[in-house]
Design an enzyme around this catalytic site. Structure first.
Site, PDB file in Angstrom:
ATOM      1  N   CYS A  30      42.810  35.883  34.412  1.00 23.48           N
ATOM      2  CA  CYS A  30      42.993  34.488  34.819  1.00 23.48           C
ATOM      3  C   CYS A  30      42.172  34.164  36.074  1.00 23.48           C
ATOM      4  O   CYS A  30      42.451  34.704  37.142  1.00 23.48           O
ATOM      5  CB  CYS A  30      44.496  34.278  35.045  1.00 23.48           C
ATOM      6  SG  CYS A  30      44.945  32.910  36.093  1.00 23.48           S
ATOM      7  N   CYS A  33      43.972  32.725  39.067  1.00 30.03           N
ATOM      8  CA  CYS A  33      44.810  33.764  39.686  1.00 30.03           C
ATOM      9  C   CYS A  33      44.020  34.527  40.744  1.00 30.03           C
ATOM     10  O   CYS A  33      44.554  34.919  41.779  1.00 30.03           O
ATOM     11  CB  CYS A  33      45.335  34.749  38.643  1.00 30.03           C
ATOM     12  SG  CYS A  33      46.419  33.995  37.424  1.00 30.03           S
TER      13      CYS A  33
END
Length: 106
Positions: A30, A33
């Protein structure tokens, strides 16, 4: 760097924490993230002693993610005395995050 730790159970860690706990639900694939990880390093320096930051890899702990209805990544959940008191989906700046944490635990 946020602490990656092994624990018997997530609930045990959350309920046993004397400090409020900010849990970062993330995944390695991600992109946001990874941005959040850098922001959390800044936040950690500012809230040291006030809040403990823990990272949970949703790929390794899918049952914890589903238990807390994590549908978007990154999702940050702030726990105080074992209860979730705030939840943030997506990326905030370090300043926004610090003021939000302090507002909730103040």
């Amino acid at each position: 760097m946020a602490v990656k730790q092994q624990f018997n159970s997530f609930d045990e860690m959350v309920s046993g924490s004397e400090q409020p706990l900010l849990v970062d639900f993330y995944a390695d694939w991600c992109g946001p993230c990874q941005m959040m990880a850098k922001i959390l390093d800044q936040v950690k320096a500012q809230v040291k002693g006030e809040v403990k930051i823990v990272k949970i890899d949703t790929e390794r702990y899918p049952q914890i993610a589903s238990q807390h209805q994590i549908h978007a990544l990154p999702t940050l959940v702030l726990f105080n005395q074992g209860q979730p008191i705030d939840r943030i989906e997506g990326v905030l700046t370090a300043e926004q995050l610090v003021s939000r944490i302090r507002e909730k635990i103040g």
